[in-house]
Write a protein that holds these residues in place. Structure first.
Motif, mmCIF file in Angstrom:
data_model
loop_
_atom_site.group_PDB
_atom_site.id
_atom_site.type_symbol
_atom_site.label_atom_id
_atom_site.label_comp_id
_atom_site.label_asym_id
_atom_site.label_seq_id
_atom_site.Cartn_x
_atom_site.Cartn_y
_atom_site.Cartn_z
ATOM 1 N N SER A 69 -38.084 -13.934 31.949
ATOM 2 C CA SER A 69 -36.885 -12.859 32.131
ATOM 3 C C SER A 69 -36.386 -12.333 30.771
ATOM 4 C CB SER A 69 -35.717 -14.193 32.402
ATOM 5 O OG SER A 69 -35.634 -15.093 31.649
ATOM 6 N N LEU A 71 -36.672 -9.264 28.533
ATOM 7 C CA LEU A 71 -37.234 -8.126 28.850
ATOM 8 C C LEU A 71 -38.253 -7.481 27.924
ATOM 9 C CD1 LEU A 71 -34.087 -6.456 30.437
ATOM 10 C CD2 LEU A 71 -36.054 -7.544 31.569
ATOM 11 N N PRO A 72 -37.923 -7.589 26.309
ATOM 12 C CA PRO A 72 -38.642 -6.823 25.641
ATOM 13 C C PRO A 72 -40.409 -7.412 25.637
ATOM 14 C CG PRO A 72 -36.678 -7.447 24.649
ATOM 15 C CD PRO A 72 -36.736 -8.000 25.942
ATOM 16 N N GLN A 76 -46.435 -7.636 28.388
ATOM 17 C CA GLN A 76 -47.178 -7.681 27.192
ATOM 18 C C GLN A 76 -48.307 -8.808 27.658
ATOM 19 O OE1 GLN A 76 -45.645 -8.028 23.373
ATOM 20 N NE2 GLN A 76 -44.227 -6.631 23.555
ATOM 21 N N PHE A 90 -36.247 -20.259 28.567
ATOM 22 C CA PHE A 90 -35.348 -19.317 29.236
ATOM 23 C C PHE A 90 -35.249 -19.550 31.024
ATOM 24 C CE2 PHE A 90 -35.828 -15.747 25.996
ATOM 25 C CZ PHE A 90 -34.805 -16.083 25.377
ATOM 26 N N LEU A 96 -34.221 -25.052 26.809
ATOM 27 C CA LEU A 96 -34.170 -24.253 25.383
ATOM 28 C C LEU A 96 -33.590 -25.526 24.309
ATOM 29 C CD1 LEU A 96 -34.656 -22.299 23.356
ATOM 30 C CD2 LEU A 96 -32.245 -21.467 23.929
ATOM 31 N N GLN A 273 -29.767 -22.333 16.329
ATOM 32 C CA GLN A 273 -30.940 -21.795 16.883
ATOM 33 C C GLN A 273 -31.937 -22.084 15.892
ATOM 34 O OE1 GLN A 273 -31.677 -17.737 19.120
ATOM 35 N NE2 GLN A 273 -32.270 -17.512 17.037
ATOM 36 N N TRP A 278 -39.226 -16.096 20.920
ATOM 37 C CA TRP A 278 -39.269 -14.612 21.879
ATOM 38 C C TRP A 278 -38.961 -13.462 20.897
ATOM 39 C CZ3 TRP A 278 -36.113 -18.878 22.050
ATOM 40 C CH2 TRP A 278 -34.574 -18.632 21.651
ATOM 41 N N GLN A 279 -38.281 -13.581 19.752
ATOM 42 C CA GLN A 279 -38.169 -12.711 18.765
ATOM 43 C C GLN A 279 -39.457 -12.409 17.956
ATOM 44 O OE1 GLN A 279 -34.899 -13.588 16.334
ATOM 45 N NE2 GLN A 279 -33.410 -13.985 17.896
ATOM 46 N N HIS B 45 -30.436 -18.763 29.895
ATOM 47 C CA HIS B 45 -31.235 -17.749 30.722
ATOM 48 C C HIS B 45 -30.104 -16.455 30.929
ATOM 49 C CE1 HIS B 45 -31.733 -16.197 34.909
ATOM 50 N NE2 HIS B 45 -32.779 -16.383 34.688
ATOM 51 N N SER B 48 -29.907 -14.566 28.285
ATOM 52 C CA SER B 48 -31.399 -13.682 27.757
ATOM 53 C C SER B 48 -31.628 -12.423 28.528
ATOM 54 C CB SER B 48 -32.286 -14.681 28.010
ATOM 55 O OG SER B 48 -32.635 -14.760 29.281
ATOM 56 N N THR B 49 -30.803 -12.558 29.695
ATOM 57 C CA THR B 49 -30.927 -11.421 30.673
ATOM 58 C C THR B 49 -29.980 -10.453 30.095
ATOM 59 O OG1 THR B 49 -29.953 -12.567 32.377
ATOM 60 C CG2 THR B 49 -32.206 -12.369 32.752
ATOM 61 N N PRO B 52 -30.599 -7.637 26.801
ATOM 62 C CA PRO B 52 -31.520 -6.474 26.934
ATOM 63 C C PRO B 52 -31.013 -5.566 28.094
ATOM 64 C CG PRO B 52 -32.711 -8.400 27.092
ATOM 65 C CD PRO B 52 -31.539 -8.828 27.148
ATOM 66 N N LEU B 195 -38.464 -0.693 25.655
ATOM 67 C CA LEU B 195 -38.404 -1.915 24.597
ATOM 68 C C LEU B 195 -39.676 -2.828 24.472
ATOM 69 C CD1 LEU B 195 -34.912 -3.440 25.790
ATOM 70 C CD2 LEU B 195 -35.539 -1.850 23.961
ATOM 71 N N GLU B 196 -40.264 -3.121 25.917
ATOM 72 C CA GLU B 196 -41.837 -3.452 25.687
ATOM 73 C C GLU B 196 -42.714 -2.767 24.771
ATOM 74 O OE1 GLU B 196 -39.863 -3.338 28.349
ATOM 75 O OE2 GLU B 196 -41.262 -3.272 30.049
ATOM 76 N N VAL B 270 -32.583 -4.522 20.354
ATOM 77 C CA VAL B 270 -33.179 -6.018 20.361
ATOM 78 C C VAL B 270 -32.696 -6.427 19.004
ATOM 79 C CG1 VAL B 270 -34.883 -7.195 20.812
ATOM 80 C CG2 VAL B 270 -34.683 -5.246 22.193
ATOM 81 N N PRO B 274 -29.930 -9.453 18.487
ATOM 82 C CA PRO B 274 -30.897 -10.399 18.730
ATOM 83 C C PRO B 274 -30.602 -11.463 20.088
ATOM 84 C CG PRO B 274 -30.272 -11.003 16.738
ATOM 85 C CD PRO B 274 -29.566 -9.790 17.245
ATOM 86 N N THR B 275 -31.247 -11.918 20.800
ATOM 87 C CA THR B 275 -30.949 -12.784 21.960
ATOM 88 C C THR B 275 -31.074 -14.125 21.121
ATOM 89 O OG1 THR B 275 -32.296 -11.363 23.545
ATOM 90 C CG2 THR B 275 -31.640 -13.712 24.205
ATOM 91 N N ASN B 276 -29.970 -14.367 20.476
ATOM 92 C CA ASN B 276 -29.900 -15.989 20.004
ATOM 93 C C ASN B 276 -29.398 -16.799 20.962
ATOM 94 O OD1 ASN B 276 -30.543 -15.144 17.474
ATOM 95 N ND2 ASN B 276 -28.797 -14.662 16.810
ATOM 96 N N ALA B 277 -30.106 -17.021 21.746
ATOM 97 C CA ALA B 277 -29.828 -18.159 22.983
ATOM 98 C C ALA B 277 -29.646 -19.342 22.581
ATOM 99 C CB ALA B 277 -30.980 -17.844 23.988
#
Lengths: 495, 313
Positions: A69, A71-72, A76, A90, A96, A273, A278-279, B45, B48-49, B52, B195-196, B270, B274-277
């Motif tokens: 989930s 996306l970036p 890959q 995630f 987490l 964190q 993931w970063q 979760h 995270s979604t 992006p 983004l990928e 990104v 950042p996704t600082n989940a």
């Protein structure tokens, strides 16, 4: 009813006697005796969260396409290890939180070991008869550091992969056998044949924890057998232990402490964190990021590597990379050997072969305290040296200037710390009564107009000769004669 | 002395229920519950979604609207590899209107010519600007690096002296000295970015200096890779194409226009968000910040607990 069933169990297992000894174990009440428990309880958290993580983590370097989930990263090519770690962060409920709590617990675990070790060192608790326990403790420290590094490497992300690359070079730097060792561990030339992740995994989750558990048992078993040390004080002697019994006082205290430790770790795990892999992305040997540091307990090794000048020795068709071998193999080797042999170095120096159950105040052993301060100064300097780039960037300083500062500091700081600590100890010793409560002075005006100062009455607990009446222990503990108990809830037992 | 000592069971229970004994349990209970509620059920979760997701939503409206006003053509596209720059691609270069040249000349004479010379040919203090193109000038001026505050250190990002229009006017004047040469000012539609692809390209080409989180870092004496957390998509593409300072210059044969668009999208969407989940991000500087937190807050707090529940004498 409970009595009967307990008797039934005891008739068959005969554990009542040992259990009694355990429940009556005396724990001194001084706060510094609880530092080791931080490590113990972080270890408990590590085991618990680690089991959770191992249910979702896939220890494989096999490459797959990421479809999770985040996306970036979609589409890959990543290793299963990396994909499963991102996935458990995630896509697994509370995954987490568990992963971050595990990581924070590891950082706190080693930190608590270091603080506990410093307490044991500076108070002389390692002296005869406790040298074995010191050695067991140092071994646990090394294993904790090693396992921390292995665990940090398991997600197979860009930052930890850089660490594995450095580890490979360090192994390779050992003269003669280095290349063979590195090939043996990695299954070939770097990055190896994909075996390093599963190997690290099994060492991390099985072998090292198992040894750690065994050593932990030995550590605590020796502690119960030899009984605690204690600070000198009123009614405390070499031949007794004064403190709270395991049951009920200490058990309540330590259980509370277990929950506090768990609470702090999970608070950090929830709010702060750590290692957002993931970063960072998947590690590939051709990718590199700047500002890469290991976790803090490896920082002193990284720092030593950073400040070492680039020396190497070439001869007879061989190269010995001293710039890696000296700071990363010889230096930690010397440090840990000093740790291991310190009790014997000291007893040889002091010719002191007596049993010691009473602790030293650090100031009363200025040479030992100064030596400890020098070691802390050395390790602290190389520890900070591992963040040269971050410091240079953060404080807007020239990078080479920071590097040279640490090259000089690594020599100067230990020497200065030694003499500074030595001097402070001596001066503290000469100031008698320092740190004790002063008696109030009463100023009176006499009839003739003269001022007079007199010391007021000592408060209870102050000064010599004012001893509290011994209190009988609660009736349900009948092992200890009442005359041996003193103070509220505090007990004294003979060794 | 309290009676509890002789009182047996009841007294013992009362002793355990003292605030001093109960407080740790209560505190830990509260902490545990808060932690579990706040962080377990798919909150990671969700965020995270969430971050992006705006990929399709927000275009870089400011830049695009300005651009449409200034665009006269896509006249000079430096494309050697990949697709030609175009609106459909999400990256194209603008030509500044002729009317900008005259006010630009005045601004240049007043603010830049002391060092760069009246015809921007440079001198002992500053480089020749002729042939560098409007994009290069736009990068240096719009990031506030020019005019320089201190010529002995690496130019630092600061609030720009010129507004957007003045910046474009100066750029237009410098461009007018060597028409068609150098880097043009790009317009980037990051909503079309991949983004990928941006992630892969950034890791390969940029992370070695700017760090994988884009936080920037010191490189050598006096040289550093600045943080990317403030850069706009236009500035990112200008920097890629012109190679300011110590940064290498990436031509379109190396990083195609599509690639540049993807990198700009990855950095602005990104890295800048950042996704600082997992909670507080600690500045994206990795284990240094984490070590401080672990030792000072983690071990420190627990030592305070020791101090609280233990004896101090």
């Amino acid at each position: 009813m409970i009595d009967e069933s307990l008797r039934w169990v005891d008739d068959r297992l005969g554990i009542a006697k040992g259990g009694r000894t355990f429940l009556d174990k005396i724990f001194p009440d001084h706060w510094s005796f609880m530092l080791g428990e931080i490590a113990l309880y972080s270890f408990v958290v590590l085991l618990g969260t680690g089991v959770f993580l191992s249910l979702y983590y896939v220890p494989s370097a096999h490459e797959i396409i990421y479809h999770g989930s985040y996306l970036p990263l979609r589409g890959q090519r990543v290793s299963e290890a990396y994909a499963s770690t991102v996935g458990l962060s995630f896509d697994v409920r509370s995954g987490l939180l568990m992963r971050q709590a595990h990581h924070w617990a590891a950082d706190i675990f080693v930190g608590a070991i270091a603080v506990h070790m410093a307490r044991v060192f500076f108070t002389g608790a390692f002296r005869k008869p406790r040298e074995f326990n010191w050695i067991v403790g140092v071994t646990m420290l090394i294993l904790a550091i090693v396992n921390g590094f292995l665990g940090y490497s398991l997600p197979d992300d860009l930052v930890s992969g850089t660490g594995i690359r450095i580890a490979y070079s360090i192994i390779e730097s050992v003269p003669l056998v280095g290349s063979y060792l590195a090939f043996f561990l990695f299954g070939g030339n770097y990055p190896g044949s994909g075996v390093i992740i599963p190997r690290f995994f099994i060492i991390h989750v099985l072998i090292v924890p198992l040894i750690l558990l065994g050593l932990l048992g030995a550590h605590l078993g020796l502690l119960v057998k030899q009984k605690h040390t204690q600070f000198p004080g009123k009614s405390k002697s070499e031949r007794n232990v004064v403190g709270s019994p395991m049951f009920p006082t200490f058990m309540a205290k330590t259980t509370g402490f277990l929950f506090m430790t768990t609470g702090v770790i999970f608070l950090l795990g929830g709010f702060v964190q750590i290692n957002p892999i993931w970063q960072f992305g998947q590690y590939e040997s051709y990718k590199i990021s700047y500002a890469v540091q290991p976790d803090w307990y490896m920082g002193w090794l990284d720092g030593a590597l950073r400040i070492m000048p680039s020396w190497e020795w070439v001869g007879w068709g061989h190269t010995i990379p001293l710039e890696v071998f000296l700071p990363a193999v010889i230096f930690p080797g010397i440090v840990f050997n000093i740790f291991y042999t310190w009790p014997f170095i000291e007893s040889r120096h002091t010719k002191d072969l007596a049993y010691h159950n009473l602790l030293d105040r650090p100031r009363d052993r200025p040479k030992r305290t100064a030596a400890g301060a020098a070691m802390l100064g050395l390790l602290g300097t190389v520890f900070f040296a591992s963040s040269t780039d971050v410091m240079a960037n953060f404080f807007d300083l020239p990078l080479m200037g920071v590097l040279w500062f640490f090259r000089i500091a690594v020599i100067v700081v230990p020497i200065v710390s030694y003499f500074l600590a030595y001097q402070i100890c001596n001066e503290l010793r000469q100031a008698e009564g320092l740190g004790k409560r002063k008696r109030a002075l009463a100023v009176t005006l006499t009839e003739s107009g003269e001022y007079r100062t007199e010391e007021s009455e000592p408060r209870p607990g102050d000064g010599a000769g004012v001893e509290l009446e011994p209190v009988p222990v609660p009736a349900f503990i009948d092992v200890v004669p009442p005359e041996l108990a003193t103070g509220e809830g505090v007990r004294r037992v003979m060794r | 002395m309290p009676k509890d000592h002789q009182a047996g069971e009841a007294g013992t229970v009362r002793r355990w229920l003292r605030p001093r004994t109960v407080a740790p349990f209560a505190l830990v209970g509260a902490v545990g519950i808060i932690g579990l509620i706040a962080f377990s059920p798919g909150s990671a979760h969700a965020s995270s979604t969430a971050t992006p997701a705006p990929v399709q939503a927000t275009a870089n409206t400011a830049t695009s609207s300005q651009a449409s006003a200034y665009v006269s053509s896509n006249a000079n596209p430096p494309h050697l590899g990949g697709q030609a720059p175009s609106k459909q691609l999400g990256l194209y270069y603008i030509t500044l209107p002729r009317s900008y040249i005259a006010p630009g000349a005045a601004l240049f004479a007043a603010n830049c010519s002391t060092c760069h010379g009246p015809q921007a040919l440079g001198g002992t203090k500053a480089p020749n600007l002729q042939g560098l193109g409007a994009g290069t000038v736009d990068f240096w001026v719009s990031t506030g690096r020019m005019p320089l505050a201190n010529s002995s250190i690496q130019a630092t990002r600061k609030p720009p002296r010129f507004n957007r229009l003045q910046t474009l006017e100066v750029s237009a004047w410098v461009q007018s000295l060597t028409p068609g040469e150098g880097v043009q000012i790009p317009v980037v539609n990051t909503s079309l970015g991949n983004l990928e692809q941006g992630n892969t390209l950034f890791t390969l080409n940029c992370a070695a200096c700017h760090t994988i989180t884009g936080a920037g870092d010191a490189l050598m004496d006096g040289a550093y890779a600045p943080t990317l957390h403030l850069a706009t998509p236009t500035q990112i593409v200008e920097a890629i194409r012109s190679g300011p300072g110590n940064m290498p210059r990436f031509g379109p044969g190396n990083i195609t226009n599509t690639n540049a668009r993807d990198i700009a999208a990855y950095v602005t969407k990104v890295l800048q968000h950042p996704t600082n989940a997992g909670g507080i991000g600690l500045g994206g500087i990795g284990p240094v910040g984490e070590g401080f937190v672990a030792l000072l807050i983690g071990v420190g707090a627990l030592m305070l607990v020791c101090f609280w529940i233990g004896d101090r004498a």
